[in-house]
Design a protein around this motif. Structure first.
Motif, PDB file in Angstrom:
ATOM      1  N   MET A   1      41.042 -31.666 -38.334  1.00  0.00           N
ATOM      2  CA  MET A   1      40.960 -30.486 -37.866  1.00  0.00           C
ATOM      3  C   MET A   1      41.504 -29.514 -38.571  1.00  0.00           C
ATOM      4  SD  MET A   1      40.839 -30.879 -33.875  1.00  0.00           S
ATOM      5  CE  MET A   1      40.214 -29.523 -33.413  1.00  0.00           C
ATOM      6  N   SER A   2      41.223 -28.316 -38.781  1.00  0.00           N
ATOM      7  CA  SER A   2      41.866 -27.428 -39.464  1.00  0.00           C
ATOM      8  C   SER A   2      42.701 -26.392 -38.826  1.00  0.00           C
ATOM      9  CB  SER A   2      40.607 -26.390 -39.919  1.00  0.00           C
ATOM     10  OG  SER A   2      39.825 -25.708 -38.872  1.00  0.00           O
ATOM     11  N   GLY A   3      42.930 -26.789 -37.699  1.00  0.00           N
ATOM     12  CA  GLY A   3      43.830 -25.781 -36.899  1.00  0.00           C
ATOM     13  C   GLY A   3      43.383 -24.788 -36.069  1.00  0.00           C
ATOM     14  N   GLU A   4      42.127 -24.343 -36.443  1.00  0.00           N
ATOM     15  CA  GLU A   4      41.573 -23.442 -35.703  1.00  0.00           C
ATOM     16  C   GLU A   4      41.362 -23.655 -34.008  1.00  0.00           C
ATOM     17  OE1 GLU A   4      37.755 -22.207 -37.257  1.00  0.00           O
ATOM     18  OE2 GLU A   4      38.524 -22.989 -39.257  1.00  0.00           O
ATOM     19  N   VAL A   5      41.604 -22.370 -33.341  1.00  0.00           N
ATOM     20  CA  VAL A   5      41.653 -22.343 -31.950  1.00  0.00           C
ATOM     21  C   VAL A   5      40.210 -22.259 -31.682  1.00  0.00           C
ATOM     22  CG1 VAL A   5      42.240 -21.289 -29.922  1.00  0.00           C
ATOM     23  CG2 VAL A   5      44.000 -21.535 -31.912  1.00  0.00           C
ATOM     24  N   VAL A   6      39.428 -23.014 -30.737  1.00  0.00           N
ATOM     25  CA  VAL A   6      38.062 -22.755 -30.363  1.00  0.00           C
ATOM     26  C   VAL A   6      37.890 -22.352 -29.096  1.00  0.00           C
ATOM     27  CG1 VAL A   6      35.967 -23.862 -29.896  1.00  0.00           C
ATOM     28  CG2 VAL A   6      37.293 -24.730 -31.966  1.00  0.00           C
ATOM     29  N   SER A   7      37.195 -21.290 -28.781  1.00  0.00           N
ATOM     30  CA  SER A   7      37.451 -20.911 -27.218  1.00  0.00           C
ATOM     31  C   SER A   7      36.444 -21.365 -26.461  1.00  0.00           C
ATOM     32  CB  SER A   7      36.801 -19.497 -27.357  1.00  0.00           C
ATOM     33  OG  SER A   7      36.499 -18.886 -26.039  1.00  0.00           O
ATOM     34  N   VAL A   8      37.032 -22.119 -25.624  1.00  0.00           N
ATOM     35  CA  VAL A   8      36.364 -23.141 -24.654  1.00  0.00           C
ATOM     36  C   VAL A   8      35.537 -22.204 -23.745  1.00  0.00           C
ATOM     37  CG1 VAL A   8      36.797 -24.586 -22.457  1.00  0.00           C
ATOM     38  CG2 VAL A   8      38.357 -24.936 -24.481  1.00  0.00           C
ATOM     39  N   GLY A   9      35.885 -21.044 -23.509  1.00  0.00           N
ATOM     40  CA  GLY A   9      34.844 -19.894 -22.762  1.00  0.00           C
ATOM     41  C   GLY A   9      33.726 -19.788 -23.631  1.00  0.00           C
ATOM     42  N   GLU A  10      33.858 -19.529 -24.740  1.00  0.00           N
ATOM     43  CA  GLU A  10      32.652 -19.607 -25.750  1.00  0.00           C
ATOM     44  C   GLU A  10      31.607 -20.569 -25.487  1.00  0.00           C
ATOM     45  OE1 GLU A  10      32.538 -18.439 -29.912  1.00  0.00           O
ATOM     46  OE2 GLU A  10      34.503 -17.014 -29.403  1.00  0.00           O
ATOM     47  N   ALA A  11      32.379 -21.762 -25.638  1.00  0.00           N
ATOM     48  CA  ALA A  11      31.543 -23.103 -25.378  1.00  0.00           C
ATOM     49  C   ALA A  11      30.784 -23.153 -24.102  1.00  0.00           C
ATOM     50  CB  ALA A  11      32.557 -24.253 -25.719  1.00  0.00           C
ATOM     51  N   TRP A  12      31.316 -22.789 -23.058  1.00  0.00           N
ATOM     52  CA  TRP A  12      30.620 -22.831 -21.807  1.00  0.00           C
ATOM     53  C   TRP A  12      29.664 -21.714 -21.733  1.00  0.00           C
ATOM     54  CZ3 TRP A  12      30.347 -26.876 -18.697  1.00  0.00           C
ATOM     55  CH2 TRP A  12      31.553 -27.573 -18.851  1.00  0.00           C
ATOM     56  N   ARG A  13      29.822 -20.586 -22.240  1.00  0.00           N
ATOM     57  CA  ARG A  13      28.745 -19.397 -22.252  1.00  0.00           C
ATOM     58  C   ARG A  13      27.595 -20.122 -23.171  1.00  0.00           C
ATOM     59  NH1 ARG A  13      33.341 -16.522 -22.576  1.00  0.00           N
ATOM     60  NH2 ARG A  13      33.347 -16.351 -24.546  1.00  0.00           N
ATOM     61  N   ALA A  14      27.786 -20.887 -24.043  1.00  0.00           N
ATOM     62  CA  ALA A  14      26.542 -21.285 -25.096  1.00  0.00           C
ATOM     63  C   ALA A  14      25.882 -22.257 -24.166  1.00  0.00           C
ATOM     64  CB  ALA A  14      27.202 -21.980 -26.303  1.00  0.00           C
ATOM     65  N   ARG A  15      26.791 -23.118 -23.529  1.00  0.00           N
ATOM     66  CA  ARG A  15      25.883 -24.106 -22.429  1.00  0.00           C
ATOM     67  C   ARG A  15      25.068 -23.353 -21.491  1.00  0.00           C
ATOM     68  NH1 ARG A  15      31.459 -26.650 -22.844  1.00  0.00           N
ATOM     69  NH2 ARG A  15      31.045 -28.258 -24.287  1.00  0.00           N
ATOM     70  N   ALA A  16      25.594 -22.289 -21.014  1.00  0.00           N
ATOM     71  CA  ALA A  16      24.764 -21.598 -19.894  1.00  0.00           C
ATOM     72  C   ALA A  16      23.534 -20.935 -20.595  1.00  0.00           C
ATOM     73  CB  ALA A  16      25.903 -20.424 -19.392  1.00  0.00           C
ATOM     74  N   LYS A  17      23.776 -20.428 -21.802  1.00  0.00           N
ATOM     75  CA  LYS A  17      22.623 -19.864 -22.370  1.00  0.00           C
ATOM     76  C   LYS A  17      21.529 -20.835 -22.620  1.00  0.00           C
ATOM     77  CE  LYS A  17      20.991 -17.162 -26.476  1.00  0.00           C
ATOM     78  NZ  LYS A  17      19.535 -17.426 -26.226  1.00  0.00           N
ATOM     79  N   ALA A  18      21.832 -22.035 -23.168  1.00  0.00           N
ATOM     80  CA  ALA A  18      20.751 -23.019 -23.387  1.00  0.00           C
ATOM     81  C   ALA A  18      20.361 -23.498 -22.158  1.00  0.00           C
ATOM     82  CB  ALA A  18      21.724 -24.458 -24.009  1.00  0.00           C
ATOM     83  N   ALA A  19      21.136 -23.555 -20.965  1.00  0.00           N
ATOM     84  CA  ALA A  19      20.422 -23.803 -19.880  1.00  0.00           C
ATOM     85  C   ALA A  19      19.445 -22.884 -19.292  1.00  0.00           C
ATOM     86  CB  ALA A  19      21.510 -24.423 -18.473  1.00  0.00           C
ATOM     87  N   ASN A  20      19.677 -21.630 -19.467  1.00  0.00           N
ATOM     88  CA  ASN A  20      18.956 -20.631 -18.909  1.00  0.00           C
ATOM     89  C   ASN A  20      17.588 -20.390 -19.971  1.00  0.00           C
ATOM     90  OD1 ASN A  20      19.550 -18.885 -16.572  1.00  0.00           O
ATOM     91  ND2 ASN A  20      21.184 -18.213 -17.931  1.00  0.00           N
ATOM     92  N   ASP A  21      17.872 -20.861 -21.271  1.00  0.00           N
ATOM     93  CA  ASP A  21      16.736 -20.821 -22.289  1.00  0.00           C
ATOM     94  C   ASP A  21      15.589 -21.823 -21.673  1.00  0.00           C
ATOM     95  OD1 ASP A  21      17.730 -18.714 -23.407  1.00  0.00           O
ATOM     96  OD2 ASP A  21      18.532 -19.831 -25.128  1.00  0.00           O
ATOM     97  N   ALA A  22      16.442 -23.001 -21.422  1.00  0.00           N
ATOM     98  CA  ALA A  22      15.466 -24.172 -21.182  1.00  0.00           C
ATOM     99  C   ALA A  22      14.750 -23.660 -19.770  1.00  0.00           C
ATOM    100  CB  ALA A  22      16.148 -25.466 -20.953  1.00  0.00           C
ATOM    101  N   ALA A  23      15.254 -23.253 -18.926  1.00  0.00           N
ATOM    102  CA  ALA A  23      14.835 -22.758 -17.383  1.00  0.00           C
ATOM    103  C   ALA A  23      13.605 -22.030 -17.865  1.00  0.00           C
ATOM    104  CB  ALA A  23      15.714 -22.480 -16.914  1.00  0.00           C
ATOM    105  N   ASP A  24      13.719 -20.833 -18.860  1.00  0.00           N
ATOM    106  CA  ASP A  24      12.790 -20.113 -18.795  1.00  0.00           C
ATOM    107  C   ASP A  24      11.702 -20.680 -19.607  1.00  0.00           C
ATOM    108  OD1 ASP A  24      14.285 -18.159 -17.855  1.00  0.00           O
ATOM    109  OD2 ASP A  24      14.995 -17.176 -19.595  1.00  0.00           O
ATOM    110  N   GLU A  25      11.764 -21.497 -20.585  1.00  0.00           N
ATOM    111  CA  GLU A  25      10.961 -22.225 -21.185  1.00  0.00           C
ATOM    112  C   GLU A  25       9.817 -22.902 -20.258  1.00  0.00           C
ATOM    113  OE1 GLU A  25       9.832 -24.953 -25.316  1.00  0.00           O
ATOM    114  OE2 GLU A  25      11.549 -23.891 -24.961  1.00  0.00           O
ATOM    115  N   LEU A  26      10.658 -23.848 -19.442  1.00  0.00           N
ATOM    116  CA  LEU A  26      10.089 -24.787 -18.612  1.00  0.00           C
ATOM    117  C   LEU A  26       9.167 -23.844 -17.506  1.00  0.00           C
ATOM    118  CD1 LEU A  26       9.339 -27.674 -17.589  1.00  0.00           C
ATOM    119  CD2 LEU A  26      11.556 -27.631 -16.287  1.00  0.00           C
TER     120      LEU A  26
END
Length: 94
Positions: A1-26
């Protein structure tokens, strides 16, 4: 690891977007299928065509109901991901 801090909140927002995108497409696919059986193209005044249309329509209704359940499930996942993102944001700010 490079020692970078990854925002957990960002990861959850990305998951939310993916779920919303999939719902819209379906949801769009469900509408496309629904439009294919709006009118009987299998034979008017033809008992076989009318019966086939009736049976296919019943199958399509059941399928659409199942897919709508999946759309609702995906939207719920998206909402839960947003709540997780917010919870991590509050925890990180504390």
């Amino acid at each position: 690891m490079s020692g970078e801090v990854v925002s957990v909140g960002e990861a959850w927002r990305a998951r939310a977007k993916a779920a919303n995108d999939a719902a819209d497409e379906l949801d769009g696919l469900v509408e496309a299928v629904a439009s294919t059986l709006r009118n009987n193209q299998l034979g008017l005044d033809c008992i076989e065509g009318e019966e086939l249309f009736k049976q296919l329509s019943a199958i399509a209704v059941d399928w659409r109901l199942g897919m709508r359940t999946e759309v609702d499930y995906l939207k719920n996942i998206a909402r839960r991901c947003i709540r997780a993102s917010e919870a991590y944001g509050v925890a990180d700010g504390a």
